[in-house]
Each structure stands twice: as C-alpha cells, then as structure tokens.
Design an enzyme around this catalytic site. Structure first.
Site, short mmCIF file in Angstrom:
data_model
loop_
_atom_site.label_atom_id
_atom_site.label_comp_id
_atom_site.label_asym_id
_atom_site.label_seq_id
_atom_site.Cartn_x
_atom_site.Cartn_y
_atom_site.Cartn_z
N GLN A 114 -80.19 84.44 31.73
CA GLN A 114 -80.42 83.19 32.52
C GLN A 114 -78.92 82.83 33.31
O GLN A 114 -78.57 82.15 33.89
CB GLN A 114 -80.61 81.89 31.88
CG GLN A 114 -79.69 81.76 30.73
CD GLN A 114 -80.10 80.45 29.71
OE1 GLN A 114 -80.93 80.69 28.79
NE2 GLN A 114 -79.66 79.28 30.06
N CYS A 161 -83.28 77.97 30.52
CA CYS A 161 -83.56 78.68 29.29
C CYS A 161 -85.11 78.65 29.26
O CYS A 161 -85.99 79.57 28.92
CB CYS A 161 -83.00 78.30 28.12
SG CYS A 161 -83.16 76.55 27.95
N HIS A 194 -82.18 74.15 23.61
CA HIS A 194 -82.51 75.45 23.87
C HIS A 194 -83.64 75.87 23.94
O HIS A 194 -84.29 75.47 22.74
CB HIS A 194 -81.23 76.33 23.65
CG HIS A 194 -81.27 77.80 24.22
ND1 HIS A 194 -81.22 78.02 25.53
CD2 HIS A 194 -81.26 79.01 23.44
CE1 HIS A 194 -81.17 79.40 25.72
NE2 HIS A 194 -81.16 79.96 24.50
N ASN A 233 -83.77 85.98 22.87
CA ASN A 233 -82.98 84.82 23.66
C ASN A 233 -82.87 85.41 24.89
O ASN A 233 -83.41 86.26 25.52
CB ASN A 233 -81.73 84.87 23.10
CG ASN A 233 -81.02 83.53 23.38
OD1 ASN A 233 -81.30 82.89 24.17
ND2 ASN A 233 -79.93 83.09 22.47
#
Length: 549
Positions: A160, A166, A470, A491
């Site tokens: 990102q 996110c 997040h 992630n």
C-alpha cells in the site's frame, strides 16, 4: 534491609518476585546458595555470610506468604512486603496539586541508589526500548508453522506504500482468491487505486451532504467538528468496500495501476481536505440564508464536487468507467493465454457466480459481514455508527458484536474452507514489523520498568488507548487440542517486512487487539445470523468503533 517497607502491585507475578527479590541478592553475592553449584559437584558447609543471605531470602519469601483465610484478590491495589506496614493515617496525607522539584530530586536519588536502575538507565537511555526489552523466547516461539492453512495464498504480496489504503488492499486480497481460482492464476492483483478513486469522490459527496444536514448545528459542536476532522481520509470499513464494489465494480490492476499519488496520498488528501472545509463554510452559510433555494444549494454543491473530481482525476488519472467494457489479457498458471472482455460491474458479479461459489466451497464474498468484539457493549447485539460511510444512502456500516471465542471459531471455519479472512486490529501495539510478530509477550515493559500495564480491552476502548487502526488478512492458524495458538497474517506492507510480507499473530494478541473479522453467514450459528435482523444500536461518530482501518 531491616525496617524497609516495599509496596507491590497486587498483580505482581512470580517472575517479577524472582527478579525483584531473588535476582538482586544472587547477583550481588554470586555464592552457591543452594546445594552444589551449577554442575552439581560440591556441597560445602555454608559460611556465616551464606547463612545470612539465606536468612534474608527466607524472610523475603515469608513476607510474601498469604494466609489461607485471606485469599489473594487482584482487586487489591497493593501487596505489602516486609518492613513497616503502610501508615494507617496515609489517607490523611494532604493532596498536592503541584509538582515539587525537591520531591522529584528525592525520588531520583532513591531511584539511582539501586544498581539495577543504573544499569537500566545505561541501556534504555542509549537504545530503542523495544530492542532492549524484546523477548527472545517470544521471538523463537512465533514461528510460521500452521496445521490449518488455505491452499491458495494471494500472490504477489501487496504494498500500500505511503497511503492509508489497508482496507482496500485487505478486501481485494480476499476478493482476488476467488478470481485466481476461477481463472487458474498463480499471481493476480485487483486495482486498489480504482476503488480508491471512487471512494474519494463518494466520501466528498457524503461529507457535503452531512454538512447540509447539520447546518443548524453550531460549528463548534462535537458533531460538526467530528465531520470536519477527516472528510476524505484514506481509511475505510468492509461495508464501505461493499458499497464501492456494488456501484462501481472491480478491474484488474493492470488496467488501472497505482499512480504516484495513490502510493503517496498525503499531499492529495491535505489539498482535498482544505478545499472541503472551505466548501463546508460556504455551504453552511448558504443553507442558513432564508433566500437560498434548494436549486442554488444543489448547484453550489455540484460545483464543489466537480472541483474535487478535477483534483482526483489529475492526481490519480481517469479511471475506467464502471459500465464500459474492458479487455483483460492474461496467462493462466499453465501458460495458456486468455482474453476476457467484460465490464467492471459484471466482473465484480463474477465473485458470486456458480463456478466461483463452487471453487470457494460455497462462500459468497458478496455476502460476507462483520463480526466485532467490543466488550463495552452487550454481545449478540447489532451495532452501527452515526454518519459513518462513503456512498450516501448506501449500505450502512454494521457490526455483529460477539465474544472472541465466536470470532475465532468463525475464522477457523473460514480457513478450513480455504477462504482468507479480512480482519481489523490495532496493529501498533506489541508488534514488530521487521520481525513480523504481533504478540503481547513481545516486549517486557513490566520487567524493564517495574510497572504494571493492566488495562482490559474495554478500558482501552473507553480511554482512547486502542481502536482499529489497520486491516489485514488471515491465511492460516495453528490449533492444538481444539485451541488456536497462533495465526498467519497477510499484510500489505510489501515483502520486505516480516516473513516475505507475512506476520505471525499470537492468540493472546488476537484476544486483546483484534476487533473485527469478516466472515460468511454460514460459519456462525443461526442465533448470530438473526442479530443482523435487529435494529442497530447507534454509536456516536467519535466512538472508537467508528475508527476507519
């Protein structure tokens, strides 16, 4: 040591007792206090010095003894150890409102008399505290071994960059599994920038509509100030993604890749925020004027929105039209070339077609919903947040509030079906992005500073200590005897962090800092599904559950 009174927090652990009481004595004298040395070789008659040390140890341990008729209670503020008891007239000591420099100097003197504190000063004042207090045992224990893992993890690991997208990366990382399975792809990304563009336009409109709806409120009111705080922030929620996909569809990233400002959004965000705040003043003034007609308001609002459109289009680039056809050329995992012609909205609908559902073991990604864990509110209760959203009159942000056991069971079932799980958490707590570890035992703050950090999850929410910050994706879990132990996390911070972009999350960390998981209705009980039919409890816009990941 004689006559010294020590007050410890009631939740002081045995490990703290060892470090606080035994270790200093052992380190100070370095004598074989127990029978034999480390090799178990020689037993000697204790000297007078050793006998004195043993006596001190016994006195300290006996001071910790609590009689059976008064059980330990964590609600007690302190446990008194040795020496004089707390003065009975302690409550009569006058309250001091100011800070006394003389008292601080005395505290410092007492602090520095302890060699352990002088050692801590040398270490902590010259180094990153997290590096000094990082637990080696925890780092070793948090390994990437899992006995339940989805067969297809998304590839490549996404990035990102310097943006707050996110939630768009996490959601498209869930969506892409369906497309990868349907088209037999080894690597694929959906365009996060495409959704990002439309989200900014929608948020700007949503903001202006809310400004018109609240023009009679004082501009200093908490509500109007909350609206003005972040008109078009990068963050979002699952239901907001659902709104965008329903209205604008999806496109492959190759057709609308990230621009510089998609990857580095701060300048664009500041410019749009400044413009919208200026527009808010203008709209409120017009709406307050009795001579302003609805037509004038509509005209002025559209002009404002067109200016936002201009900024976005020049900084992100014109996106594909949601109802216009595009051609997607690609090679499948066998190297066979394919060319697909479709439209963004039709492409998104493929996530729910029969072939895709079969590939996903019946999971319909368009039907997923949010479970949350908010211990401040009743469980099995539907929650929502006032004036939180992006598409005006679109799908509201709603959460089914449940306990963590329910969330974990649902997540495990999703993973067993081969589906990744979007989840929201407070990623900055007890985590190390370089190591890719999220674990409540990662940093030994209590041991290093001789303090107690004991807030519960509800207390952290109530005090602003924690909230969703997040969004990421679960792809695996390790379960022993029916109990989850650790989780594998995909992630969106590139493959240069963690284990090639993947993190390990301990089960304890999940309990404390995970707030949301997005699951299929079929993986929860009928009781939980019925909660979706409730009229939601409406939380205020500034409530921590209104935080956007």
């Amino acid at each position: 040591m004689m006559g010294t009174a020590i007050w410890l927090p009631a939740t002081f652990s045995l490990r703290h007792i060892h470090c606080f009481f035994l270790a200093p004595v052992l380190q100070a004298f370095s004598l074989p206090l127990l029978a034999g040395n480390a090799m178990g070789s020689i037993n000697t008659k204790p000297s007078a010095a050793e006998a004195d040390i043993r006596e001190q140890l016994l006195e300290r341990l006996q001071a910790l003894h609590m009689s059976n008729d008064k059980p330990f209670d964590e609600k007690d503020d302190y446990v008194h150890v040795g020496g004089e008891a707390r003065p009975k007239n302690a409550s009569e000591i006058p309250h001091k409102q100011d800070v006394s420099a003389a008292a601080i100097k005395e505290w410092e003197k007492e602090l520095m008399q302890d060699p352990k504190n002088r050692l801590a000063l040398a270490a902590l004042s010259s180094n990153n505290a997290n590096a000094v207090l990082s637990s080696r045992a925890t780092t070793i224990a948090d390994i990437h071994n899992f006995n339940i893992k989805i067969p297809t993890e998304g590839s490549p690991v996404t990035n990102q960059a310097s943006s707050g997208r996110c939630w768009l990366f996490a959601s498209t990382n869930v969506f892409r599994i369906a497309i990868m399975k349907k088209y037999h792809l080894s690597s694929f990304q959906l365009s996060q920038a495409y959704l990002f563009y439309w989200d900014k336009i929608e948020k700007a409109n949503y903001f202006l509509e809310n400004i018109l709806d609240t023009f009679s409120e004082d501009i200093d009111s908490r509500l109007v100030q909350a609206l003005l705080a972040s008109p078009v922030g990068d963050g979002g929620q699952w239901d907001m993604v659902a709104n965008l996909v329903s209205k604008y569809g999806l496109v492959p990233q190759t057709l609308y890749p990230d621009s510089y400002n998609a990857m580095n959004s701060s300048v664009m965000d500041r410019l749009i925020t400044t413009k919208l705040r200026e527009d808010a003043i203008r709209l409120r003034s017009l709406a307050s004027c009795s001579s302003t007609t609805p037509a004038i308001l509509s005209f002025e609002k559209e002009k404002m929105l067109r200016e936002i459109h201009l900024i976005l289009t020049l900084m992100l680039g014109p996106p594909p039209a949601p109802d216009k056809p595009f051609t997607w050329d690609f090679y499948d995992s066998d190297g066979v070339f394919h060319s697909v012609k479709t439209r963004p909205i039709a492409f998104a609908k493929e996530l729910s077609d029969t072939r895709t559902l079969r590939a996903l073991s019946g999971t319909n990604v368009n039907a997923l919903f949010s479970l949350v864990n908010d211990p401040r509110n009743a469980y099995n209760r539907l929650l929502s947040v006032k004036r939180l959203g992006n598409v005006f009159e679109g799908r509201p942000v709603t959460y089914v509030n449940v306990d963590m056991a329910t969330i974990k069971r649902a997540c495990i079932t999703m993973l067993q079906r081969g589906m990744p799980v979007f989840f929201g958490s407070d990623v900055g707590k007890f985590s190390d992005s370089n190591k890719g570890i999220m674990d409540t035992g990662l940093f030994e703050y209590e041991l290093g500073f001789n303090i107690k950090l004991g807030m519960k999850k509800a207390e952290r929410l109530m005090t602003g200590e924690s909230q969703m910050t997040h969004a990421m994706v679960l792809t695996a879990v390790h379960v022993i005897d029916g109990q989850s132990v650790r989780w594998r996390v995909e992630n969106s911070w590139s493959d240069s962090v963690g284990d090639k972009g993947y993190f390990v999350m301990s089960d304890e960390w999940m309990d404390e800092y995970v707030y949301q998981a997005v699951v299929d209705p079929s993986v929860v009980s009928s009781t939980i599904r019925k909660v979706l039919e409730q009229k939601p409890k409406m939380l205020e816009l500034w409530d921590p559950m209104g935080a956007l990941a």
